[in-house]
Scaffold this motif. Structure first.
Motif, PDB file in Angstrom:
ATOM      1  N   ASP A 246      65.165  26.155  69.661  1.00 29.19           N
ATOM      2  CA  ASP A 246      64.503  26.700  68.637  1.00 29.19           C
ATOM      3  C   ASP A 246      64.346  25.513  67.653  1.00 29.19           C
ATOM      4  N   ASP A 247      65.640  24.939  67.305  1.00 31.38           N
ATOM      5  CA  ASP A 247      65.899  24.036  66.439  1.00 31.38           C
ATOM      6  C   ASP A 247      64.893  22.667  66.750  1.00 31.38           C
ATOM      7  N   PHE A 248      65.010  22.533  67.968  1.00 30.31           N
ATOM      8  CA  PHE A 248      64.442  21.445  68.723  1.00 30.31           C
ATOM      9  C   PHE A 248      62.781  21.676  68.041  1.00 30.31           C
ATOM     10  N   LYS A 249      62.139  22.771  68.480  1.00 32.33           N
ATOM     11  CA  LYS A 249      60.746  22.891  68.388  1.00 32.33           C
ATOM     12  C   LYS A 249      60.484  22.859  66.799  1.00 32.33           C
ATOM     13  N   LEU A 250      61.439  23.247  66.099  1.00 40.14           N
ATOM     14  CA  LEU A 250      61.267  23.164  64.429  1.00 40.14           C
ATOM     15  C   LEU A 250      61.224  21.778  63.942  1.00 40.14           C
ATOM     16  N   ALA A 251      62.126  20.946  64.748  1.00 40.78           N
ATOM     17  CA  ALA A 251      62.073  19.532  64.295  1.00 40.78           C
ATOM     18  C   ALA A 251      60.742  18.780  64.606  1.00 40.78           C
ATOM     19  N   GLU A 252      60.444  19.283  65.800  1.00 39.66           N
ATOM     20  CA  GLU A 252      58.858  18.706  66.356  1.00 39.66           C
ATOM     21  C   GLU A 252      57.672  19.077  65.006  1.00 39.66           C
ATOM     22  N   GLN A 253      57.898  20.199  64.634  1.00 41.34           N
ATOM     23  CA  GLN A 253      56.882  20.689  64.104  1.00 41.34           C
ATOM     24  C   GLN A 253      56.854  20.062  62.560  1.00 41.34           C
ATOM     25  N   THR A 254      58.168  19.847  62.255  1.00 44.64           N
ATOM     26  CA  THR A 254      58.309  19.075  60.855  1.00 44.64           C
ATOM     27  C   THR A 254      57.771  17.687  61.070  1.00 44.64           C
ATOM     28  N   GLU A 255      58.189  16.994  62.215  1.00 44.87           N
ATOM     29  CA  GLU A 255      57.598  15.626  62.268  1.00 44.87           C
ATOM     30  C   GLU A 255      56.067  15.678  62.478  1.00 44.87           C
ATOM     31  N   LEU A 256      55.385  16.813  63.086  1.00 38.90           N
ATOM     32  CA  LEU A 256      54.021  16.835  63.162  1.00 38.90           C
ATOM     33  C   LEU A 256      53.426  16.981  61.726  1.00 38.90           C
ATOM     34  N   LYS A 257      54.118  17.811  61.016  1.00 41.97           N
ATOM     35  CA  LYS A 257      53.509  18.092  59.784  1.00 41.97           C
ATOM     36  C   LYS A 257      53.552  16.637  58.652  1.00 41.97           C
ATOM     37  N   LYS A 258      54.762  15.999  58.940  1.00 44.18           N
ATOM     38  CA  LYS A 258      54.737  14.767  58.349  1.00 44.18           C
ATOM     39  C   LYS A 258      53.770  13.840  58.542  1.00 44.18           C
ATOM     40  N   LEU A 259      53.395  13.616  59.935  1.00 42.86           N
ATOM     41  CA  LEU A 259      52.456  12.795  60.532  1.00 42.86           C
ATOM     42  C   LEU A 259      51.039  13.247  60.081  1.00 42.86           C
ATOM     43  N   THR A 260      50.896  14.369  60.085  1.00 47.04           N
ATOM     44  CA  THR A 260      49.521  15.015  59.538  1.00 47.04           C
ATOM     45  C   THR A 260      49.078  14.817  58.200  1.00 47.04           C
ATOM     46  N   ALA A 261      50.280  14.949  57.285  1.00 48.53           N
ATOM     47  CA  ALA A 261      50.169  14.894  56.006  1.00 48.53           C
ATOM     48  C   ALA A 261      49.861  13.122  55.537  1.00 48.53           C
ATOM     49  N   VAL A 262      50.556  12.198  56.215  1.00 49.50           N
ATOM     50  CA  VAL A 262      50.508  10.785  55.962  1.00 49.50           C
ATOM     51  C   VAL A 262      48.976  10.646  56.486  1.00 49.50           C
ATOM     52  N   SER A 263      48.694  11.060  57.639  1.00 48.42           N
ATOM     53  CA  SER A 263      47.220  10.841  57.845  1.00 48.42           C
ATOM     54  C   SER A 263      46.174  11.416  57.168  1.00 48.42           C
ATOM     55  N   ASP A 264      46.399  12.667  56.677  1.00 45.39           N
ATOM     56  CA  ASP A 264      45.183  13.300  55.889  1.00 45.39           C
ATOM     57  C   ASP A 264      45.198  12.390  54.610  1.00 45.39           C
ATOM     58  N   ALA A 265      46.454  11.794  53.887  1.00 37.25           N
ATOM     59  CA  ALA A 265      46.132  11.005  52.714  1.00 37.25           C
ATOM     60  C   ALA A 265      45.770   9.714  53.150  1.00 37.25           C
ATOM     61  N   HIS A 266      45.854   9.022  54.253  1.00 38.33           N
ATOM     62  CA  HIS A 266      45.327   7.827  54.498  1.00 38.33           C
ATOM     63  C   HIS A 266      43.829   7.964  54.526  1.00 38.33           C
ATOM     64  N   ASN A 267      43.335   9.207  55.250  1.00 37.63           N
ATOM     65  CA  ASN A 267      41.879   9.388  55.618  1.00 37.63           C
ATOM     66  C   ASN A 267      41.277   9.639  54.319  1.00 37.63           C
ATOM     67  N   ARG A 268      41.809  10.147  53.291  1.00 33.75           N
ATOM     68  CA  ARG A 268      41.216  10.677  51.921  1.00 33.75           C
ATOM     69  C   ARG A 268      40.995   9.250  51.135  1.00 33.75           C
ATOM     70  N   ARG A 269      41.950   8.228  51.162  1.00 34.22           N
ATOM     71  CA  ARG A 269      41.978   6.924  50.685  1.00 34.22           C
ATOM     72  C   ARG A 269      40.899   6.021  51.714  1.00 34.22           C
ATOM     73  N   ALA A 270      40.802   6.358  52.685  1.00 34.69           N
ATOM     74  CA  ALA A 270      39.758   5.618  53.435  1.00 34.69           C
ATOM     75  C   ALA A 270      38.350   5.936  53.165  1.00 34.69           C
ATOM     76  N   VAL A 271      38.198   7.332  53.022  1.00 35.02           N
ATOM     77  CA  VAL A 271      36.629   7.813  52.866  1.00 35.02           C
ATOM     78  C   VAL A 271      36.445   7.421  51.712  1.00 35.02           C
ATOM     79  N   ALA A 272      37.443   7.395  50.401  1.00 35.71           N
ATOM     80  CA  ALA A 272      37.084   6.972  49.108  1.00 35.71           C
ATOM     81  C   ALA A 272      36.733   5.406  49.064  1.00 35.71           C
ATOM     82  N   LEU A 273      37.458   4.791  49.986  1.00 35.45           N
ATOM     83  CA  LEU A 273      36.998   3.112  50.217  1.00 35.45           C
ATOM     84  C   LEU A 273      35.770   3.013  50.886  1.00 35.45           C
TER      85      LEU A 273
END
Length: 224
Positions: free
Chosen positions: A175-202
């Motif tokens: 259960d902790d393993f799954k939570l850690a995986e979810q946390t990593e995925l959320k971080k990856l998605t947040a970084v990707s979304d921020a990068h995509n917003r900057r890329a679209v603006a560019l």
């Protein structure tokens, strides 16, 4: 002496040549700006595609991991059935061989998950801990299968409780393993979304620059 009219024509010719050179320079700058904007837009679009592919791959890996965890939990629960059955009916038969085969599959699934994790990630430590607890679970089950008839009723319930305790510990680890995986995925998605917003603006900025440069080139070309 050079006639005055010729001198004036030469001067006018020099001015025209200078103006044409200036126009050509401005045209070259405008075309370069258009090309640069297109190149920037192209590379930025590729980076967006790369981020999307990385996120999609992470989602697929997350789904596969979730399926593996469900399988591990189900197989651990199933591996305890032979011990339960032996404590009830006292008939050994092939029960010990069955649970050993099931636990071997569980251990292989755990080790395969561990192989897919980075050594410094918390998931790696959770799987190692679960493997230690799996060894304890196996040890208890082996003790159960060695109980004689009179011992099954006296020692069986305590061993069964211990067996379930280690099962819950392993489930908590995953259960902790799954939570850690979810946390990593959320971080990856947040970084990707921020990068995509900057890329679209560019990309939008590059499009405006390319449009302005095209208008500048058209206007300057009319001066030739």
């Amino acid at each position: 002496m050079v006639p005055a009219g010729l001198t004036i024509l030469q001067a006018l010719g020099g001015v025209l040549n200078t103006q044409q050179a200036s126009i050509k320079l401005r045209l070259a700058i405008g075309v370069a700006a258009i090309v640069a904007s297109l190149v920037v837009s192209g590379f930025t679009a590729l980076s967006i595609q790369g981020d999307a592919a990385t996120t999609a791959s992470a989602l697929v890996e997350r789904n596969e991991t979730d399926l593996s965890i469900l399988t591990i939990k189900a197989n651990i629960a199933e591996s305890m059935f032979p011990a339960h059955s032996y404590l009830i009916d006292g008939e050994l038969g092939a029960k010990e061989a069955e649970f050993l085969m099931m636990l071997k599959g569980v251990r292989n699934d755990m080790e395969r998950l561990a192989a897919g994790e980075e050594p410094d990630h918390p998931e790696q430590a959770l799987i190692r801990n679960a493997l230690v607890e799996l060894d304890e679970l196996e040890s208890i089950q082996r003790r159960i299968f060695k109980l004689e008839d009179e011992e099954r009723h006296a020692k069986g319930p305590a061993l069964m409780r211990a067996m379930h305790r280690f099962q819950r510990n392993i489930q908590d680890d995953f259960d902790d393993f799954k939570l850690a995986e979810q946390t990593e995925l959320k971080k990856l998605t947040a970084v990707s979304d921020a990068h995509n917003r900057r890329a679209v603006a560019l990309i939008i900025a590059a499009a405006f620059i390319a449009l302005a440069a095209a208008l500048f080139v058209a206007y300057t070309g009319n001066e030739l």
